[in-house]
Design a protein around this motif. Structure first.
Motif, PDB file in Angstrom:
ATOM      1  N   ILE A 136       3.498  27.481  26.507  1.00 52.02           N
ATOM      2  CA  ILE A 136       3.944  27.787  27.859  1.00 52.02           C
ATOM      3  C   ILE A 136       5.343  27.201  28.042  1.00 52.02           C
ATOM      4  O   ILE A 136       5.551  26.004  27.879  1.00 52.02           O
ATOM      5  N   SER A 137       6.293  28.043  28.350  1.00 59.03           N
ATOM      6  CA  SER A 137       7.659  27.593  28.535  1.00 59.03           C
ATOM      7  C   SER A 137       7.902  27.267  30.007  1.00 59.03           C
ATOM      8  O   SER A 137       7.074  27.546  30.868  1.00 59.03           O
ATOM      9  N   GLU A 138       9.067  26.689  30.278  1.00 60.91           N
ATOM     10  CA  GLU A 138       9.425  26.404  31.669  1.00 60.91           C
ATOM     11  C   GLU A 138       9.533  27.694  32.473  1.00 60.91           C
ATOM     12  O   GLU A 138       9.195  27.752  33.654  1.00 60.91           O
ATOM     13  N   GLU A 139      10.002  28.752  31.809  1.00 61.07           N
ATOM     14  CA  GLU A 139      10.113  30.049  32.479  1.00 61.07           C
ATOM     15  C   GLU A 139       8.737  30.560  32.885  1.00 61.07           C
ATOM     16  O   GLU A 139       8.547  31.079  33.983  1.00 61.07           O
ATOM     17  N   GLU A 140       7.769  30.407  31.982  1.00 63.66           N
ATOM     18  CA  GLU A 140       6.411  30.841  32.291  1.00 63.66           C
ATOM     19  C   GLU A 140       5.791  29.966  33.366  1.00 63.66           C
ATOM     20  O   GLU A 140       5.058  30.459  34.241  1.00 63.66           O
ATOM     21  N   ALA A 141       6.068  28.666  33.312  1.00 62.15           N
ATOM     22  CA  ALA A 141       5.553  27.768  34.340  1.00 62.15           C
ATOM     23  C   ALA A 141       6.055  28.177  35.717  1.00 62.15           C
ATOM     24  O   ALA A 141       5.334  28.102  36.711  1.00 62.15           O
ATOM     25  N   ALA A 142       7.302  28.628  35.778  1.00 58.33           N
ATOM     26  CA  ALA A 142       7.843  29.100  37.051  1.00 58.33           C
ATOM     27  C   ALA A 142       7.195  30.424  37.468  1.00 58.33           C
ATOM     28  O   ALA A 142       6.886  30.648  38.633  1.00 58.33           O
ATOM     29  N   GLN A 143       6.985  31.310  36.492  1.00 55.34           N
ATOM     30  CA  GLN A 143       6.380  32.613  36.759  1.00 55.34           C
ATOM     31  C   GLN A 143       4.963  32.455  37.306  1.00 55.34           C
ATOM     32  O   GLN A 143       4.550  33.163  38.233  1.00 55.34           O
ATOM     33  N   TYR A 144       4.218  31.524  36.722  1.00 59.19           N
ATOM     34  CA  TYR A 144       2.813  31.345  37.091  1.00 59.19           C
ATOM     35  C   TYR A 144       2.578  30.147  37.990  1.00 59.19           C
ATOM     36  O   TYR A 144       1.471  29.623  38.073  1.00 59.19           O
ATOM     37  N   ASP A 145       3.635  29.728  38.674  1.00 57.32           N
ATOM     38  CA  ASP A 145       3.543  28.523  39.509  1.00 57.32           C
ATOM     39  C   ASP A 145       2.421  28.618  40.540  1.00 57.32           C
ATOM     40  O   ASP A 145       1.641  27.685  40.721  1.00 57.32           O
ATOM     41  N   ARG A 146       2.323  29.754  41.210  1.00 58.02           N
ATOM     42  CA  ARG A 146       1.301  29.917  42.256  1.00 58.02           C
ATOM     43  C   ARG A 146      -0.099  29.837  41.661  1.00 58.02           C
ATOM     44  O   ARG A 146      -0.996  29.214  42.238  1.00 58.02           O
TER      45      ARG A 146
END
Length: 352
Positions: free
Chosen positions: A16-26
């Motif tokens: 899980i990248s930082e980009e994915e963490a932002a995408q799936y934040d909710r």
């Protein structure tokens, strides 16, 4: 620079990248990072890209599985195109899985979406074993039973679903031991120094604090669920509590087996008579009064209704997400939806 975290998810390496963490934040805030990691490490096979399949595909892609394979050998028709939103308006004659691929991938570029144009019946056992979950829509009873038995031996989760007019269903088999966690409000025990009295000694629930509770659920196979002995005393006792959609499913699966298709609006009169005959034969063979399924059912089980696809597809997609993320209690193991009543019923037909 994007940092990556390597974790273990569903027995496979997951990143899980930082980009994915932002995408799936909710979603991470909703069900937690560990659940999202397990989901992100999962590969799913989805068979059937008509209305229900499109809804399930959308929900899984947006949720963030690692990979989704869309399997369908049929060609796009005007009816199938109108039943789902992933197929472009100019795609008549193309393969349904291939025609759905571009829009499906556009929903979430972080998910590996593939199209497979083979016929599912031609697939070897090894093909199904490469996935963490298999979802079968629009399939025959024999195929669903075969895949369920195969995947159960390898701890692969299996889901089935279909839409018949105003009616829809889903079935899940998560194995003999499906582990999951539930978030519960924390119970505060009364202090030993507190004054005596029933109100003081009674445990209190603190809604501001929660705790994660580990649980296990056991599922029966599809074969067991479809082959209930309704002549036994236990089954007779629960007959009144059994939704008529269970018996409707038996009739429609038998129709599909006999005709190799679903009831067709273009042959409504002929198919309606055949459905009534199958109803009588199937229910009598089960030891059940055919009147449990009124004659009027034939008027409401043709074609796919888009709103019914949305409801059942939402439930089916949610159940797959819950099973893969191991978060929250799953349905055990049927969900039936009646679009005429606008209501759904969850029921379990396995051994108690």
């Amino acid at each position: 620079m994007v940092k990556h975290e390597t974790v273990k998810g569903n027995g496979k390496n997951n990143v899980i990248s930082e980009e994915e963490a932002a995408q799936y934040d909710r979603q991470i805030r909703l069900w937690g990072l560990e659940a999202q990691k397990r989901l992100r490490g999962s590969r799913v096979l989805l068979v059937g890209l008509r209305g229900l399949g499109a809804e399930v595909a959308k929900n899984l892609i947006l949720a963030g599985v690692k990979g989704l394979t869309l399997l369908d050998h049929e060609q796009v028709t005007e009816e199938s195109r109108r039943a789902q939103f992933l197929i472009p308006v100019d795609a008549d004659g193309q393969n349904q899985a291939q025609a759905s691929l571009e829009r499906a991938q556009f929903l979430n570029p972080m998910v590996e979406v593939k199209a497979d144009t083979d016929q599912v019946e031609t697939k070897s056992d090894d093909f199904f074993l490469q996935f963490d979950a298999v979802c079968l829509t629009g399939c025959s009873r024999d195929l669903m039973v075969r895949v369920d038995q195969l995947c159960a031996s390898k701890n692969i989760k299996v889901f089935c679903g279909d839409i018949f007019g105003y009616h829809g269903y889903m079935f899940s088999d998560l194995g003999q031991e499906h582990h999951y966690v539930e978030e519960k409000a924390k119970v505060v025990k009364p202090s030993e120094q507190a004054n005596d009295g029933p109100e003081v000694k009674k445990p209190k629930i603190d809604l501001n604090e929660t705790t994660m509770v580990k649980k296990t659920a056991s599922f029966c196979s599809l074969k067991e669920a479809l082959e209930i002995d309704w002549t036994s005393d236990d089954s007779k006792a629960r007959l009144k509590r059994t939704p008529p959609e269970y018996f409707l499913l038996q009739v429609l699966l038998k129709f599909r087996t006999d005709k190799g298709r679903n009831p067709d609006p273009c042959s409504f009169a002929e198919d309606s008579l055949l459905l009534l005959q199958i109803r009588d034969d199937v229910l009598e063979a089960m030891g059940v009064n055919p009147e449990l399924l009124p004659d009027s059912f034939v008027s409401y089980c043709f074609s796919e209704m888009a709103p019914v696809c949305a409801v059942v597809g939402g439930v089916l997609g949610q159940e797959i997400v819950k099973a893969l993320s191991q978060r929250d209690a799953p349905h055990r193991n049927f969900f039936f939806f009646d679009g005429l009543k606008g209501s759904g019923v969850v029921d379990y037909f396995g051994a108690k």
